[in-house]
Design a protein around this motif. Sequence first.
Motif, PDB file in Angstrom:
ATOM      1  N   GLN A  31       4.055  -0.989  -2.210  1.00  0.00           N
ATOM      2  CA  GLN A  31       3.039   0.177  -1.984  1.00  0.00           C
ATOM      3  C   GLN A  31       2.072   0.335  -3.170  1.00  0.00           C
ATOM      4  O   GLN A  31       0.916   0.908  -2.945  1.00  0.00           O
ATOM      5  CB  GLN A  31       3.884   1.456  -2.331  1.00  0.00           C
ATOM      6  CG  GLN A  31       3.427   2.934  -2.081  1.00  0.00           C
ATOM      7  CD  GLN A  31       2.457   2.841  -0.859  1.00  0.00           C
ATOM      8  OE1 GLN A  31       3.006   2.548   0.358  1.00  0.00           O
ATOM      9  NE2 GLN A  31       1.353   3.455  -0.982  1.00  0.00           N
ATOM     10  N   ARG A  32       2.175  -0.044  -4.278  1.00  0.00           N
ATOM     11  CA  ARG A  32       1.193   0.055  -5.310  1.00  0.00           C
ATOM     12  C   ARG A  32       0.094  -0.639  -5.057  1.00  0.00           C
ATOM     13  O   ARG A  32      -1.244  -0.516  -4.937  1.00  0.00           O
ATOM     14  CB  ARG A  32       1.705  -0.463  -6.752  1.00  0.00           C
ATOM     15  CG  ARG A  32       2.439   0.370  -7.204  1.00  0.00           C
ATOM     16  CD  ARG A  32       2.945  -0.256  -8.559  1.00  0.00           C
ATOM     17  NE  ARG A  32       4.037   0.496  -9.251  1.00  0.00           N
ATOM     18  CZ  ARG A  32       5.172   0.436  -9.525  1.00  0.00           C
ATOM     19  NH1 ARG A  32       5.605  -0.758  -9.451  1.00  0.00           N
ATOM     20  NH2 ARG A  32       5.995   1.219  -9.947  1.00  0.00           N
ATOM     21  N   THR A  54      -1.868   1.429  -2.748  1.00  0.00           N
ATOM     22  CA  THR A  54      -2.318   2.759  -3.332  1.00  0.00           C
ATOM     23  C   THR A  54      -3.753   2.041  -4.208  1.00  0.00           C
ATOM     24  O   THR A  54      -4.739   2.872  -4.275  1.00  0.00           O
ATOM     25  CB  THR A  54      -1.387   2.764  -4.249  1.00  0.00           C
ATOM     26  OG1 THR A  54      -0.294   3.720  -3.644  1.00  0.00           O
ATOM     27  CG2 THR A  54      -1.945   4.231  -5.125  1.00  0.00           C
TER      28      THR A  54
END
Length: 116
Positions: A89-90, A93
């Motif tokens: 997910q980073r 992001t």
Amino acid sequence: AKLPEVMKNLIWKYGGFDIEYAETYIRAKIRLERDLLTKPRSVDDPKNDIATDLIPPELQEDFTRMLLTAVRFCTEHLGKNSVSQRDVQRVFTLLPFMYHHGVSKKATDEAMTAED
């Protein structure tokens, strides 16, 4: 330091992020975030009409392979539990930030070259 007995029930064991699940998860993230990643936006003004197609359709397979290679490397060299969904997910992001600053740097470099 030992964990207090009363907190032992709060420990969650998720298990490893195996490569088959990682591939499924990454492909799902690309599908789910495709609309967000291709919507017009700007870091300074989210309503701006600047289109930022961060992962063009023709690069989605390469992007998936790149992330899977990183997951494989980390699990092989750092251990089975070294990569999680949160780590993947980073990437999603950070992608808009990296894109924006890469585009901004390119525009700045072109402007400076034009002045010379």
